[in-house]
Scaffold this motif. Structure first.
Motif, PDB file in Angstrom:
ATOM      1  N   PRO A 117      31.376  23.489   0.566  1.00  0.00           N
ATOM      2  CA  PRO A 117      32.734  23.078   0.956  1.00  0.00           C
ATOM      3  C   PRO A 117      33.602  22.700  -0.253  1.00  0.00           C
ATOM      4  O   PRO A 117      34.815  22.904  -0.230  1.00  0.00           O
ATOM      5  CB  PRO A 117      32.495  21.864   1.859  1.00  0.00           C
ATOM      6  N   LEU A 118      32.961  22.180  -1.317  1.00  0.00           N
ATOM      7  CA  LEU A 118      33.720  21.810  -2.516  1.00  0.00           C
ATOM      8  C   LEU A 118      34.368  23.048  -3.143  1.00  0.00           C
ATOM      9  O   LEU A 118      35.563  23.054  -3.455  1.00  0.00           O
ATOM     10  CB  LEU A 118      32.787  21.130  -3.523  1.00  0.00           C
ATOM     11  N   TYR A 171      36.672  25.106  -0.031  1.00  0.00           N
ATOM     12  CA  TYR A 171      37.866  24.429   0.479  1.00  0.00           C
ATOM     13  C   TYR A 171      38.669  23.711  -0.619  1.00  0.00           C
ATOM     14  O   TYR A 171      39.874  23.911  -0.748  1.00  0.00           O
ATOM     15  CB  TYR A 171      37.469  23.426   1.565  1.00  0.00           C
ATOM     16  N   THR A 172      37.973  22.877  -1.414  1.00  0.00           N
ATOM     17  CA  THR A 172      38.687  22.069  -2.418  1.00  0.00           C
ATOM     18  C   THR A 172      39.219  22.921  -3.569  1.00  0.00           C
ATOM     19  O   THR A 172      40.374  22.786  -3.974  1.00  0.00           O
ATOM     20  CB  THR A 172      37.763  20.961  -2.971  1.00  0.00           C
ATOM     21  N   PHE A 173      38.351  23.804  -4.100  1.00  0.00           N
ATOM     22  CA  PHE A 173      38.756  24.629  -5.237  1.00  0.00           C
ATOM     23  C   PHE A 173      39.328  25.982  -4.816  1.00  0.00           C
ATOM     24  O   PHE A 173      39.693  26.788  -5.671  1.00  0.00           O
ATOM     25  CB  PHE A 173      37.574  24.844  -6.193  1.00  0.00           C
ATOM     26  N   HIS A 174      39.350  26.254  -3.503  1.00  0.00           N
ATOM     27  CA  HIS A 174      39.939  27.488  -2.943  1.00  0.00           C
ATOM     28  C   HIS A 174      39.348  28.749  -3.583  1.00  0.00           C
ATOM     29  O   HIS A 174      40.071  29.692  -3.906  1.00  0.00           O
ATOM     30  CB  HIS A 174      41.468  27.472  -3.119  1.00  0.00           C
TER      31      HIS A 174
END
Length: 456
Positions: free
Chosen positions: A185-186, A189-192
């Protein structure tokens, strides 16, 4: 308990307790490994989209091909190691450790480099369309850059189990799953980073676990450990590793060919969404099959050691216990697949078309799961005792002699359902053939055991 004593227990401790001791860590590790693949698929399906799931499914034969080469060395080395430990030939066992690491590095680098050069044509050959190629390429670029670490990671886990360290192998796999689940998810989602993020999470997790695995073999007090003089390649060792490892190589290579046919037939008769549905059904079925593989991995050092020590009664006992346990697991899988397929598919996607395809595919794909458990154990058993030709025959007959012709003949008659139906149909035929071979060899083993008993 020192490592040498743990190894000797393979020939003395009650077989049921030994199988539990060795299989449970392997089962936990294999389930964790399967969940690790499912986590990737779930995050990709929910975070990137249904077409990304189809793109990921296209990479399965590619991953199988890489795994085939890795398994040839990993399984070959671990099986050969178990037999040599049973014979108390510790010097050869030490060189098997060193030679297998060198072979893993060489094959991992060569396969990764060549695959990157010809990546687009390979993915097209495996069934990628204009819609799925970008996703498949983005994922495989990262995976192939870290291919040598993947080969070493899986190879070291096999050696840990053969060296009477099943718990350490389990810890490495669980750690990899946990780290991958945190990084997915990091990165996505976070780093796209999309599907590339899932691939990067996989490689970084394996590299971290590999560092710990290597440390386990760096301790001089261990029976098997890294030291000078064991890394020079010896043809006698390489020949035996490859002779045993050719069985899993053939199995995985054939699986790669079969999945290419499956993907191609699904695209032709059902489109990209049908390929995505196969990816979901395959991940779900794989979860239960990996438990059976865990049982097989627990059986392997026990069967190999006792075959090497000529304690055939113990060898046959662990085989029977393993077949019983595997059958129970696959019955549970069959119940899940037939009773709650929608709930399972919903974990991966909310797309209505992909859900509909997946539910039907899951039900057909898992239709004869209760038969698969014992068939998989028997095939692995012959591999475990070094009878590679029989293991190869049993594996190839299921995939090449039965499944491939069905994949060619049924889809034109039944459409996309013909692709799905070919799989349980071939499993049923393979089950019958495997048991015919097993009954014949059971008689031989029992006769050999009687002769050994009279000679003592």
């Amino acid at each position: 308990m020192d490592n040498k004593k743990a190894t000797l227990e393979l020939g003395t401790k009650p077989v049921g307790r030994l199988l539990m001791q060795y299989a449970m860590p392997a089962i936990v590790a294999m389930v964790a490994s399967s969940l690790y693949n499912m986590v990737d698929s779930i995050f990709i399906g929910q975070g990137v989209g249904p077409m990304a799931i189809s793109g990921l499914a296209i990479t399965f034969p590619f991953m199988n091909l890489s795994g085939a080469i890795g398994a040839c060395i990993g399984v070959g080395a671990s099986t050969y190691l178990s037999v040599k430990l049973g014979q108390k030939d510790y010097s050869t066992a030490q060189h098997i450790l060193g030679n297998s690491i060198v072979l893993k590095i060489i094959t991992g680098i060569i396969f990764g480099a060549l695959s990157l050069i010809f990546l687009n044509p390979i993915l097209r050959f495996f069934g990628a369309t204009d819609n799925t190629l970008p996703y498949a390429r983005e994922y495989m670029e990262i995976i192939l850059l870290g291919n040598v670490f993947t080969h070493l990671y899986f190879g070291m886990n096999a050696l840990l189990r053969a060296a009477s360290k099943p718990k350490q192998a389990m810890y490495a796999t669980i750690f990899t799953v946990v780290l991958n689940t945190a990084l997915d998810p990091l990165f996505i989602y976070t780093f796209h980073m999309g599907i590339r993020g899932a691939a990067l999470a996989t490689i970084l997790s394996q590299m971290t676990a590999l560092s710990w695995q290597l440390w386990q073999f760096s301790k001089p007090k261990e029976l098997l450990h890294f030291k000078r003089g064991i890394y020079g390649l010896k043809w006698s060792i390489i020949k035996n590793i490859l002779a045993i490892g050719v069985s899993p190589l053939a199995m995985n290579a054939c699986s790669c060919i079969v999945v290419i046919f499956i993907n191609t037939a699904l695209v032709r008769h059902g489109g990209d969404m049908a390929v995505g549905a196969y990816g979901i059904a395959n991940r779900l079925g794989f979860l239960f099959f990996m438990i059976v593989m865990g049982i097989n991995q627990g059986m392997q050092p026990i069967a190999g050691y006792n075959y090497g020590a000529q304690q055939l009664d113990r060898m046959l006992r662990v085989l029977k216990l393993s077949m019983t346990a595997a059958t129970i697991v696959m019955v549970v899988g069959w119940l899940v697949g037939e009773l709650i397929p929608w709930q399972c598919a919903r974990l991966f996607t909310s797309d209505p078309e992909l859900l509909e395809n997946s539910v039907r595919g899951i039900r057909i794909n898992m239709l004869v799961f209760p038969l698969i458990g014992s068939q998989a154990v028997i095939t692995n058993f012959f591999q475990s005792i070094g009878k590679a030709k029989i293991s190869i025959f049993l594996s190839l007959s299921r995939q090449m002699i039965f499944l491939l012709p069905l994949l060619i003949t049924l889809p034109p008659l039944m459409g996309v359902d013909g692709v799905w139906t070919a799989m349980p149909a071939s499993d049923t035929i393979a089950f019958v053939v495997t048991w015919i071979v097993m009954i014949r060899y059971m008689r031989k083993f029992k006769q050999q055991h009687k002769e050994l008993s009279y000679g003592r």
